[in-house]
Scaffold this active site. Structure first.
Site, short mmCIF file in Angstrom:
data_model
loop_
_atom_site.label_atom_id
_atom_site.label_comp_id
_atom_site.label_asym_id
_atom_site.label_seq_id
_atom_site.Cartn_x
_atom_site.Cartn_y
_atom_site.Cartn_z
N HIS A 137 -3.54 -24.98 -40.70
CA HIS A 137 -2.43 -26.13 -40.72
C HIS A 137 -1.27 -25.55 -41.54
O HIS A 137 -0.33 -26.24 -42.22
CB HIS A 137 -2.44 -27.49 -41.28
CG HIS A 137 -3.55 -28.09 -40.10
ND1 HIS A 137 -3.14 -28.64 -38.80
CD2 HIS A 137 -4.97 -28.62 -40.34
CE1 HIS A 137 -4.45 -29.07 -38.26
NE2 HIS A 137 -5.18 -29.16 -39.12
N SER B 219 -7.60 -33.49 -37.74
CA SER B 219 -7.19 -32.05 -37.69
C SER B 219 -8.24 -31.90 -36.63
O SER B 219 -7.83 -32.48 -35.25
CB SER B 219 -7.71 -31.52 -38.97
OG SER B 219 -7.67 -30.07 -39.03
#
Length: 317
Positions: free
Chosen positions: A212, A89
Site C-alpha cells: 500500500h 487489505s
C-alpha cells in the site's frame, strides 16, 4: 432479522493451521479443492506451514484468502449470511466474492498472481539481503493525522529527506494507529523519530514488503494483465473499498479500485464509519485472528464485532 457485516482480515493475521478445523463442512472442502487445483499444491498443507513460510506474501495471500472464504462458507452452512461485507487489505478479495463481484475460483487466481508478483517486487527491493528488506510497521499512541503530518514534514525536510524519502503512510487503521510502509533504513529512522514524538510503540508487522505504498508501483503494473482477464460483476450487497472508504458502486468500479489497491493506503477508519451507517447490527470477523475486532474497538462505534474464524468461534455465535 439481524443484519450482519462480514469483515475479512488481511496479511499479518495468519497462523499455522488456520481454517483447517472447518473441514467438516462440504462447502469448505469445495473451497479447499478449488484452491488446491488453482495453486497446484495441497491447500491444507499450505495452511499448516510454519510462521516464516506463511509470512511470504506469495504464500500468505492465497492461504489467508482460502481461510477467509472457508469461514464465510462455514457460516453460510450454519445459516449465517451477510447483509454487507468488507475486507482489510488482502481481505477485500474475499469480500468481493461474498458480494458476488468475482467467483471464488477467480479470486484465488487473482491472489495467487498478486502474491507472486508482490513477493518478486519485495525480493527485488531488498536485493537479496533480508536485513535490508523493506516492510511495514504499526505506530500506536499517535493519532493518524499527527503521524501523517510528521511523515510529510520529515520527507520535505532537507536534513532528513534522504533518510526518510522511502517512508509512506499505508493503513489508517484506527484513531490510535497508523501503519507505515518503507525501506528498511526509513523504517528504522522513523521508529526513533516517532517515539521521540510521543508514540507508545512502533511494531514491525509480519509481512514481506512495503505494501500500500508507491514502492510497489512495479508490482501494480505487472498485476494489471491478470486483473483484466477476470470478469467483475455488479455487487449483490454493499461491499466497501479500502481505497475510498465507501461503497463500491459497480463491477467496473471494483476492477478499477483493485488496480489501485496495491499502492493505495487502506482507509479503514472511513470504511468502518461507512459500514456502521448502513444499518448493521453486528460484524463478524470471518477469518483468522482478531485484529479487526481490536481496530473496531478503537473506533468506539457502538456495534459489536464477534470472532468467526474457527469452529469454536462459529459454534459459539
Amino acid at each position: 432479522m439481524k443484519r450482519f457485516a462480514f469483515l475479512f482480515p488481511g496479511q499479518g493475521a495468519q497462523y499455522s493451521g488456520m481454517a483447517v478445523d472447518l473441514l467438516s463442512s462440504d462447502s469448505v472442502k469445495k473451497i479447499f479443492d478449488t484452491a488446491s487445483e488453482i495453486l497446484g499444491k495441497d491447500i491444507k498443507t499450505l495452511l499448516e506451514s510454519d510462521a516464516d513460510t506463511l509470512k511470504r506474501t506469495d504464500v500468505s495471500q492465497p492461504a489467508i484468502t482460502a481461510a477467509n472464504l472457508a469461514a464465510a462458507a462455514f457460516l453460510g452452512d450454519k445459516g449465517i449470511r451477510p447483509s454487507a461485507c468488507a475486507g482489510f487489505s488482502l481481505g477485500e478479495y474475499a469480500a468481493l466474492v461474498c458480494a458476488g463481484v468475482i467467483s471464488a475460483a477467480d479470486c484465488l487466481r487473482l491472489v495467487r498472481a498478486r502474491g507472486e508478483i508482490m513477493q518478486k517486487a519485495a525480493d527485488l527491493l531488498c536485493g537479496g539481503d533480508s536485513a535490508s528488506a523493506p516492510g511495514m510497521a504499526a505506530v500506536t499512541g499517535l493519532d493518524p493525522e499527527t503521524a501523517q503530518n510528521l511523515i510529510s514534514k520529515w520527507r520535505d525536510s532537507a536534513d532528513s529527506a534522504e533518510r526518510l524519502g522511502g517512508l509512506f503512510a499505508a493503513n489508517i487503521n484506527s484513531p490510535k494507529q497508523l501503519v507505515i510502509s518503507g525501506t528498511a533504513s526509513a523504517l528504522s529512522e522513523a521508529e526513533k523519530r516517532f517515539k521521540e514524538a510521543g508514540a507508545k510503540r512502533v511494531i514491525r508487522l509480519k509481512v514481506a514488503g512495503p505494501f500500500h505504498s508507491p514502492l510497489m508501483e512495479d508490482a501494480q503494473k505487472e498485476f494489471l494483465p491478470a486483473l483484466e482477464k477476470i470478469c467483475f460483476n455488479d455487487p449483490v450487497m454493499p461491499v466497501f473499498s479500502n481505497v475510498t472508504g465507501g461503497i463500491i458502486s459497480s463491477g467496473a468500479k471494483a476492477k478499477q479500485l483493485a488496480a489501485m489497491h496495491i499502492t493505495s493506503p487502506v482507509r479503514w477508519t472511513e470504511e468502518e464509519t461507512s459500514i456502521a451507517a448502513n444499518g448493521i447490527d453486528a460484524c463478524l470477523e470471518a477469518g483468522p485472528g482478531k485484529v479487526l475486532q481490536g481496530l473496531w474497538k478503537d473506533s468506539e462505534i457502538k456495534i459489536p464485532v464477534y470472532s468467526a474464524g474457527t469452529l469454536e468461534d462459529i459454534n459459539s455465535l
